[in-house]
Design a protein around this motif. Structure first.
Motif: not given
Length: 283
Positions: A93-122
């Protein structure tokens, strides 16, 4: 700090003696059972699913010949899967798409993400894995000392769109001329082609970039030093057991030195030795 006993109590007997399963490739998704949380699904299916981003050494490194993954985040994922008595499955995947992968239940966890407020919404974030210093790679004739030196309209700062570098630059350097490009490679190319004066990258990436191409420029840590926490992202869940377990696992491995060992080992994969790391950069 969580002890090995604390972690074992979350899993049940036998967890710590589990053998490390080979890294697999995620196939068809296993539907969750009614009312099942992430922790229960991993324990039931014996699979821990993560995403990995190609070309992001030392976080993730893929051997093109064998298809095997290595790197800092892979080392962490392997250990977490082992403790949870699960097989590790990796999807590309990619850094950006990994958030979508989490939302879609394709993955359980993504290591190495920064907790940006925009990401913390989802997505939800674990406790920090480490703090990652913001650096710049500057062209040879460009010598800024502070972030204020960069915050000028005549200074062209390259970033990859949607990344933590992009978010940081827009917040800290509102007066600079932002050269926002689609990928990290395009941002680096803009520096090589003199369309940018510098590129912003966190230290874990800039060290690798300059090691691969010393002629690109030099690493500078503008003052005052600024850093961002690097965490793992998980899917929001009414039952926080999985996130709580990962937090305890992180604290345990921080206490025994495993996190630092995984970081230094991943840097060595790409030829970076301790003496190659500027004194201003502390993980």
């Amino acid at each position: 700090m969580a002890s090995r006993r604390d972690i074992a109590s979350l899993l049940g007997s036998g967890a710590l003696a589990a053998a490390l399963a080979p890294i697999g490739t995620a196939q068809a998704q296993t539907p969750p059972a009614p009312g099942e949380n992430a922790f229960q699904r991993i324990r039931r299916t014996k699979k821990l699913r993560i995403a990995a981003a190609v070309g992001t050494e030392p976080y993730y490194k893929k051997d093109i010949a064998t298809g095997q993954w290595s790197g800092f985040c892979i080392s962490m994922a392997q250990d977490l899967a082992k403790v949870m008595e699960a097989e590790l499955e990796v999807i590309e995947s990619t850094w950006g798409n990994s958030v979508l992968d989490l939302q879609a239940n394709k993955i359980d966890i993504m290591f190495g993400l920064s907790p940006a407020p925009s990401r913390a919404l989802t997505v939800e974030f674990t406790r920090p894995i480490m703090n990652n210093t913001f650096t710049i790679i500057a062209k040879p004739d460009f010598e800024p000392k502070t972030w204020a030196d960069l915050n000028k309209p005549e200074v062209r700062v390259a970033v990859d769109i949607g990344s933590s570098h992009d978010l940081f630059a827009r917040r800290v350097l509102p007066n600079a001329t932002l050269v926002a490009l689609k990928t990290p490679d395009e941002a680096l190319l803009s520096l090589q082609s003199n369309r940018a004066d510098c590129v912003i990258q966190v230290a874990m990436l800039s060290l690798v970039t300059v090691k691969k191409n010393p002629k690109l420029g030099r690493i500078t840590v503008p003052t005052p030093a600024r850093a961002q926490p690097t965490c793992a992202g998980v899917r929001p869940d009414p039952d926080p057991r999985f996130r709580t377990f990962v937090d305890n696992w992180l604290e345990y491995n921080r206490g025994i030195g495993s996190l630092r060992s995984w970081i230094t080992s991943s840097l060595e994969i790409v030829g970076i030795q301790p003496q190659d790391i500027p004194a201003e950069i502390v993980f």
